[in-house]
Design a protein around this motif. Structure first.
Motif, PDB file in Angstrom:
ATOM      1  N   PRO A 274       0.417  -4.500  -8.141  1.00 50.96           N
ATOM      2  CA  PRO A 274       1.514  -5.143  -7.738  1.00 50.96           C
ATOM      3  C   PRO A 274       1.582  -6.581  -7.348  1.00 50.96           C
ATOM      4  O   PRO A 274       0.570  -7.231  -7.260  1.00 50.96           O
ATOM      5  CB  PRO A 274       1.845  -4.302  -6.168  1.00 50.96           C
ATOM      6  N   VAL A 286       9.552  -3.746  -1.357  1.00 56.24           N
ATOM      7  CA  VAL A 286       8.895  -3.025  -2.683  1.00 56.24           C
ATOM      8  C   VAL A 286      10.081  -3.073  -3.590  1.00 56.24           C
ATOM      9  O   VAL A 286      11.066  -2.289  -3.538  1.00 56.24           O
ATOM     10  CB  VAL A 286       8.201  -1.708  -2.679  1.00 56.24           C
ATOM     11  N   PHE A 288      10.493  -2.240  -7.917  1.00 58.83           N
ATOM     12  CA  PHE A 288       9.795  -1.863  -9.149  1.00 58.83           C
ATOM     13  C   PHE A 288      10.632  -1.639 -10.532  1.00 58.83           C
ATOM     14  O   PHE A 288      11.873  -1.395 -10.038  1.00 58.83           O
ATOM     15  CB  PHE A 288       9.185  -0.433  -8.785  1.00 58.83           C
ATOM     16  N   ILE A 361       3.883   2.359  -2.100  1.00 59.06           N
ATOM     17  CA  ILE A 361       3.818   2.235  -3.434  1.00 59.06           C
ATOM     18  C   ILE A 361       2.824   3.573  -4.101  1.00 59.06           C
ATOM     19  O   ILE A 361       3.584   4.023  -5.208  1.00 59.06           O
ATOM     20  CB  ILE A 361       3.289   0.958  -3.827  1.00 59.06           C
ATOM     21  N   PHE A 449       5.348  -3.433 -10.015  1.00 56.83           N
ATOM     22  CA  PHE A 449       5.794  -3.553  -8.599  1.00 56.83           C
ATOM     23  C   PHE A 449       5.854  -4.590  -7.897  1.00 56.83           C
ATOM     24  O   PHE A 449       4.623  -5.582  -8.321  1.00 56.83           O
ATOM     25  CB  PHE A 449       4.958  -2.395  -7.946  1.00 56.83           C
ATOM     26  N   ALA A 451       5.870  -6.671  -4.354  1.00 55.48           N
ATOM     27  CA  ALA A 451       5.709  -6.410  -2.821  1.00 55.48           C
ATOM     28  C   ALA A 451       6.146  -7.865  -2.347  1.00 55.48           C
ATOM     29  O   ALA A 451       5.146  -8.736  -2.105  1.00 55.48           O
ATOM     30  CB  ALA A 451       4.655  -5.890  -2.383  1.00 55.48           C
TER      31      ALA A 451
END
Length: 471
Positions: A274, A286, A288, A361, A449, A451
């Motif tokens: 991430p 988050v 993705f 995640i 991903f 964050a």
């Protein structure tokens, strides 16, 4: 009850009736009246009249005589991606000023005239399209279209509203640095397509470089006749509407040259860690993203149906059920397919406490892996198809919504019979279809991903592989 609500209810009822009693002919009928050739598509969901005005505008019209409102959308291929380098924000400057004065009417006088006519008119731009829309009472249509025509023929781009535009942009540049959503977009674009026009950002320098003269010149490049699409819904005939549209577009150039937007493939990824973006706040956003499908892909509808069970169906989706209801890691998590003409992706997002970011995640990836390994059930598939077909008519409960739906079909080149065939395409999706798509597209190793916050429990970046450029 307001006129707007009454109109919506009447139109919703008429659309529901169309959906329940199919017209199996779905004929394309050609008529000529007052020298205007009109092709009539009499479909199950709506009767759409296609014609080209004497001035060259391509129009789709749904006549609705029971509602005294006309909604009209215009769209031109080419948008923010065509901004020259160093002038990011130019397309937005153009669209911002389209209702800020024209001819002998300054900004206040133009807005006052709009109020007097009980109308709306505004423009916008995204990466690929520039668009304008207007709604009005049919009885005021001639006067409204006169005003819109003046906006296109004699836009003022006065200094006072232009300075206001600059100030608002400066505020936006400052506030975006504390917006988790914007920071996630920036990190994603820099990781996946850093050199593409889609990744370019407005800056203090680019906003300062904009001038009314540049905006006026760029308007004549964005808004031209040969890239124009028009859709309209309301109590009006083609013969009445055509001269109004021609008045509106009379001053527009025939054509212009804009830079081509490069095709963009989602890069091949191999379990990247991430990407962390520091933002002092108690929660982590988050986001993705992985490879998606374009609208002409044979697997688009299986993916669309799968997405409902995956993360697009609210509390009916597995991600919501597992990560919110069962594990209490988030208030909400959603996914969607983004079938762009030049770039397609399948993405999702949700928020969780900083302390649980790693677990959140991991939970998303575990659900994705379960789809890959085990697929969906017959019951989940039936529920997804029932919702997606049953709720479709809700997107057609006002003239403006229908005009927007028509425009979407035109922009994506889905065909005039799309409204008649869409639900059948959803119903035709099989369990084998969605499970095959899940195996191909939901592999977590293919996803990046992001964050944003102060996340804890993430895999260090040094331990992960970097994106590999697609061939």
């Amino acid at each position: 009850m307001t006129r707007k609500l009454v109109s919506a209810l009447v139109l919703a009822a008429s659309l529901a009736a169309c959906a329940q009693v199919p017209d199996t002919t779905a004929d394309l009928i050609t008529t000529e009246d007052a020298g205007l050739k009109v092709d009539v598509h009499k479909g199950d969901f709506a009767t759409i009249q296609q014609f080209v005005t004497p001035g060259g505008a391509s129009v789709w019209l749904v006549s609705e005589p029971s509602i005294p409102i006309l909604s009209l959308d215009m769209a031109w291929k080419g948008g923010e991606a065509a901004d020259p380098e160093g002038l990011e924000g130019l397309a937005e400057a153009v669209t911002y000023h389209m209702n800020e004065g024209a001819g002998d009417l300054d900004s206040l006088a133009f807005q006052t005239r709009m109020e007097d006519l009980n109308m709306s008119f505004g423009c916008d731009a995204d990466n690929d399209w520039t668009s304008c829309s207007t709604s009005m009472l049919t009885e005021n249509a001639a006067d409204v279209m006169d005003l819109v025509a003046k906006a296109f023929a004699e836009p003022r781009f006065d200094d006072v509203p232009f300075e206001r535009f600059r100030r608002e942009q400066q505020v936006g540049l400052e506030t975006r640095e504390t917006s988790a959503g914007y920071l996630a977009w920036r990190a994603q674009s820099q990781a996946l397509y850093p050199d593409h026009p889609y990744a370019r950002e407005k800056s203090a320098e680019s906003i300062a470089a904009l001038t009314p003269e540049l905006a006026r010149e760029h308007m004549r490049k964005l808004m031209v006749k040969d890239r124009l699409l028009v859709t309209a819904v309301g109590n009006i005939t083609p013969e009445e509407l055509a001269p109004m549209i021609d008045e509106v577009i009379a001053s527009l150039p025939e054509s212009s040259d804009l830079p081509e937007t490069p095709e963009l493939a989602f890069p091949a990824l191999d379990m990247p860690a991430p990407v962390e973006v520091d933002l002092p706040q108690p929660q982590t956003l988050v986001q993705f993203s992985g490879p998606g499908l374009k609208r002409d892909d044979p697997d688009f509808f299986p993916a669309y149906v799968l997405n409902y069970t995956y993360g697009g169906g609210g509390f009916e989706s597995r991600l919501m059920q597992t990560l919110r209801v069962e594990q209490g890691l988030t208030y909400g998590i959603y996914t969607g397919i983004n079938p762009g003409e030049y770039y397609a992706s399948w993405s999702g997002s949700g928020q969780t406490k900083n302390e649980s970011a790693g677990a959140f995640i991991d939970g998303i990836k575990a659900e994705m892996e379960d789809f890959v390994q085990n697929g969906v059930t017959e019951e989940e598939l039936d529920a997804a198809k029932a919702y997606l077909t049953g709720s479709y008519a809700l997107g057609f409960d006002s003239n403006s919504k229908i005009a927007g739906q028509l425009m979407g079909v035109r922009q994506e080149k889905l065909g005039i019979d799309y409204f008649d065939t869409r639900n059948a395409r959803v119903d035709a999706v099989t369990l084998d279809d969605v499970n095959r798509v899940a195996k191909e597209y939901l592999q977590p190793s293919k996803y990046l991903f992001i964050a944003v916050g102060q996340p804890q429990g993430l895999v260090p970046a040094a331990e992960a592989a970097a994106p590999v450029a697609a061939e």
